[in-house]
Scaffold this active site. Structure first.
Site, PDB file in Angstrom:
ATOM      1  N   SER A 136      -0.502  26.037 -14.583  1.00  0.00           N
ATOM      2  CA  SER A 136       0.518  26.061 -15.638  1.00  0.00           C
ATOM      3  C   SER A 136       1.765  25.343 -15.141  1.00  0.00           C
ATOM      4  O   SER A 136       2.027  25.326 -13.929  1.00  0.00           O
ATOM      5  CB  SER A 136       0.881  27.515 -15.950  1.00  0.00           C
ATOM      6  OG  SER A 136       1.948  27.571 -16.857  1.00  0.00           O
ATOM      7  N   TYR A 149       2.480  37.144 -14.060  1.00  0.00           N
ATOM      8  CA  TYR A 149       1.623  36.012 -14.421  1.00  0.00           C
ATOM      9  C   TYR A 149       1.957  34.778 -13.577  1.00  0.00           C
ATOM     10  O   TYR A 149       1.072  34.189 -12.950  1.00  0.00           O
ATOM     11  CB  TYR A 149       1.808  35.702 -15.899  1.00  0.00           C
ATOM     12  CG  TYR A 149       1.191  34.402 -16.376  1.00  0.00           C
ATOM     13  CD1 TYR A 149      -0.191  34.237 -16.415  1.00  0.00           C
ATOM     14  CD2 TYR A 149       1.989  33.335 -16.802  1.00  0.00           C
ATOM     15  CE1 TYR A 149      -0.754  33.046 -16.873  1.00  0.00           C
ATOM     16  CE2 TYR A 149       1.427  32.154 -17.260  1.00  0.00           C
ATOM     17  CZ  TYR A 149       0.056  32.020 -17.286  1.00  0.00           C
ATOM     18  OH  TYR A 149      -0.501  30.850 -17.737  1.00  0.00           O
TER      19      TYR A 149
HETATM   20  N1  LIG Z   1      -1.291  28.865 -23.867  1.00  0.00           N
HETATM   21  C1  LIG Z   1      -0.351  28.458 -23.031  1.00  0.00           C
HETATM   22  O1  LIG Z   1       0.818  28.273 -23.419  1.00  0.00           O
HETATM   23  C2  LIG Z   1      -0.687  28.197 -21.595  1.00  0.00           C
HETATM   24  C3  LIG Z   1       0.317  27.605 -20.805  1.00  0.00           C
HETATM   25  C4  LIG Z   1       0.048  27.346 -19.467  1.00  0.00           C
HETATM   26  C5  LIG Z   1      -1.183  27.655 -18.941  1.00  0.00           C
HETATM   27  N2  LIG Z   1      -2.135  28.236 -19.721  1.00  0.00           N
HETATM   28  C6  LIG Z   1      -3.418  28.546 -19.081  1.00  0.00           C
HETATM   29  O2  LIG Z   1      -4.459  27.975 -19.829  1.00  0.00           O
HETATM   30  C7  LIG Z   1      -5.647  28.763 -19.649  1.00  0.00           C
HETATM   31  C8  LIG Z   1      -6.228  29.108 -21.008  1.00  0.00           C
HETATM   32  O3  LIG Z   1      -5.284  29.837 -21.728  1.00  0.00           O
HETATM   33  P1  LIG Z   1      -5.230  29.882 -23.329  1.00  0.00           P
HETATM   34  O4  LIG Z   1      -3.844  29.619 -23.732  1.00  0.00           O
HETATM   35  O5  LIG Z   1      -6.329  29.081 -23.879  1.00  0.00           O
HETATM   36  O6  LIG Z   1      -5.434  31.450 -23.597  1.00  0.00           O
HETATM   37  P2  LIG Z   1      -6.695  32.313 -24.044  1.00  0.00           P
HETATM   38  O7  LIG Z   1      -7.221  31.758 -25.306  1.00  0.00           O
HETATM   39  O8  LIG Z   1      -6.271  33.729 -24.021  1.00  0.00           O
HETATM   40  O9  LIG Z   1      -7.723  32.003 -22.887  1.00  0.00           O
HETATM   41  C9  LIG Z   1      -7.917  32.801 -21.770  1.00  0.00           C
HETATM   42  C10 LIG Z   1      -9.386  33.110 -21.705  1.00  0.00           C
HETATM   43  O10 LIG Z   1      -9.664  33.803 -20.482  1.00  0.00           O
HETATM   44  C11 LIG Z   1     -10.612  34.799 -20.786  1.00  0.00           C
HETATM   45  N3  LIG Z   1     -10.640  35.852 -19.776  1.00  0.00           N
HETATM   46  C12 LIG Z   1      -9.740  36.840 -19.540  1.00  0.00           C
HETATM   47  N4  LIG Z   1     -10.166  37.615 -18.529  1.00  0.00           N
HETATM   48  C13 LIG Z   1     -11.357  37.108 -18.121  1.00  0.00           C
HETATM   49  C14 LIG Z   1     -12.287  37.457 -17.123  1.00  0.00           C
HETATM   50  N5  LIG Z   1     -12.105  38.524 -16.319  1.00  0.00           N
HETATM   51  N6  LIG Z   1     -13.403  36.710 -16.982  1.00  0.00           N
HETATM   52  C15 LIG Z   1     -13.619  35.639 -17.779  1.00  0.00           C
HETATM   53  N7  LIG Z   1     -12.779  35.261 -18.756  1.00  0.00           N
HETATM   54  C16 LIG Z   1     -11.660  35.988 -18.915  1.00  0.00           C
HETATM   55  C17 LIG Z   1     -10.218  35.324 -22.173  1.00  0.00           C
HETATM   56  O11 LIG Z   1     -11.305  35.981 -22.795  1.00  0.00           O
HETATM   57  P3  LIG Z   1     -11.072  37.378 -23.589  1.00  0.00           P
HETATM   58  O12 LIG Z   1      -9.927  37.097 -24.520  1.00  0.00           O
HETATM   59  O13 LIG Z   1     -12.387  37.617 -24.250  1.00  0.00           O
HETATM   60  O14 LIG Z   1     -10.720  38.394 -22.535  1.00  0.00           O
HETATM   61  C18 LIG Z   1      -9.854  34.016 -22.862  1.00  0.00           C
HETATM   62  O15 LIG Z   1     -10.965  33.429 -23.471  1.00  0.00           O
HETATM   63  C19 LIG Z   1      -5.226  29.993 -18.835  1.00  0.00           C
HETATM   64  O16 LIG Z   1      -5.515  29.750 -17.469  1.00  0.00           O
HETATM   65  C20 LIG Z   1      -3.716  30.040 -19.038  1.00  0.00           C
HETATM   66  O17 LIG Z   1      -3.067  30.658 -17.958  1.00  0.00           O
HETATM   67  C21 LIG Z   1      -1.916  28.507 -21.039  1.00  0.00           C
END
Ligand SMILES: NC(=O)c1ccc[n+]([C@@H]2O[C@H](COP(=O)([O-])OP(=O)(O)OC[C@H]3O[C@@H](n4cnc5c(N)ncnc54)[C@H](OP(=O)(O)O)[C@@H]3O)[C@@H](O)[C@H]2O)c1
Length: 267
Positions: A136, A149
């Site tokens: 991130s 986080y």
């Molecule tokens: N959105 C943003 O603004 C943002 C910014 C910077 C970085 N990121 C990073 O981008 C990545 C994806 O995030 P996103 O925004 O797409 O959010 P998201 O849709 O909530 O994706 C996170 C995924 O991780 C899964 N997960 C959680 N615990 C898990 C586990 N123990 N084993 C396997 N899967 C698990 C969740 O599944 P369940 O929901 O079924 O638990 C979900 O599908 C993450 O690494 C996040 O830190 C996001």
């Protein structure tokens, strides 16, 4: 997809958001995608969607914190591993229950590191492959009330850089790189921000400031969040397809530039 070689790509955390969109984009470009999810139910749903579009995408449950689940990666010859799964846990570091910090590190750092070690055994043996860590931009600058986080993202970013240089020392052709998203509207940030108010309440050191903190966070993310994941998905695809990825892939460009300027100014 032109002359780009077709690869087998394993992605974690594909129920929704960046993981799911990157999995679909890579499959639509002809790669064989193992789009893994936290639960079996989410895997079945994604599998049905891919079948309807006849995509080369298989989905199965891979909880990154579960040793047996991680072992399932051994059944496949993986060219690209995308460590995308994460949980968002926020709150004041002064008083956050340590079990929450532990959970954050288990899902965001230790699970992905264990999976990476397992997949690297194949890749180092074959002398090819790419490991992508979705970290991130919040792994480069701190923000109040986000440390449970962001500490995990600082850790995974420094781990990725270290892995890359260690593999270079081995003379290995295995690549390690980072994808660093800015703010995207996937639901992740809203869940992360809201979660802390279940325990950060009347007893909190910040009780008199909570309404102000909450309003400020909501305003910040409303302004910053990209509605579509397309710009960051393009970066994941680029990192997965090139022969020699750079260390970092970021988007959106203006948030990445903002972070670079803040760092240059001493933050
Ligand atoms: N959105 C943003 O603004 C943002 C910014 C910077 C970085 N990121 C990073 O981008 C990545 C994806 O995030 P996103 O925004 O797409 O959010 P998201 O849709 O909530 O994706 C996170 C995924 O991780 C899964 N997960 C959680 N615990 C898990 C586990 N123990 N084993 C396997 N899967 C698990 C969740 O599944 P369940 O929901 O079924 O638990 C979900 O599908 C993450 O690494 C996040 O830190 C996001």
């Amino acid at each position: 997809m032109g002359t780009t070689a077709k690869k087998t790509v394993l992605i974690t955390g594909c129920r929704r958001g960046i993981g799911r969109d990157a999995a679909l984009a890579l499959a639509r470009r002809g790669h064989r995608v193992l789009a893994t999810t936290h639960t079996a139910k989410a895997a079945a749903e994604l599998g049905r969607l891919a079948a309807a579009e006849r995509l080369p995408l298989e989905s199965f449950k891979l909880d990154v914190t579960d040793t047996d689940d991680r072992e399932r990666a051994r059944d496949h010859d993986i060219d690209v591993l995308v460590n995308n799964a994460a949980v968002g846990i926020s709150g004041s570091l002064v008083e956050v229950p340590l079990d929450l910090v532990r959970k954050s590190f288990e899902v965001n750092l230790l699970g992905p590191l264990a999976l990476t070690q397992l997949v690297l055994r194949q890749m180092i043996g074959r002398d090819s492959g790419t490991v992508i860590f979705v970290s991130s931009l919040a792994g480069r600058i701190t923000m109040p009330f986000m440390a449970p986080y962001t500490m995990t993202k600082f850790a995974i970013s420094s781990g990725a850089e270290t892995l890359r240089s260690e593999l270079e020392r081995l003379g290995s052709r295995v690549n390690v790189c980072l994808v660093e998203p800015g703010a995207y509207h996937t639901g992740f940030n809203q869940e992360m921000l809201a979660g802390k108010y279940t325990w950060m309440g009347r007893e909190s050191y910040f009780r008199k400031l909570l309404a102000e903190i909450q309003a400020g966070e909501e305003k910040y993310f409303r302004r910053m969040e990209q509605r579509s994941t397309a710009s960051i998905v393009r970066q994941v695809v680029r990192a997965a397809e090139v022969e020699r990825p750079r260390m970092r892939y970021t988007a959106p460009w203006w948030q990445a530039l903002g972070v670079r300027l803040m760092r240059a100014a001493g933050r």
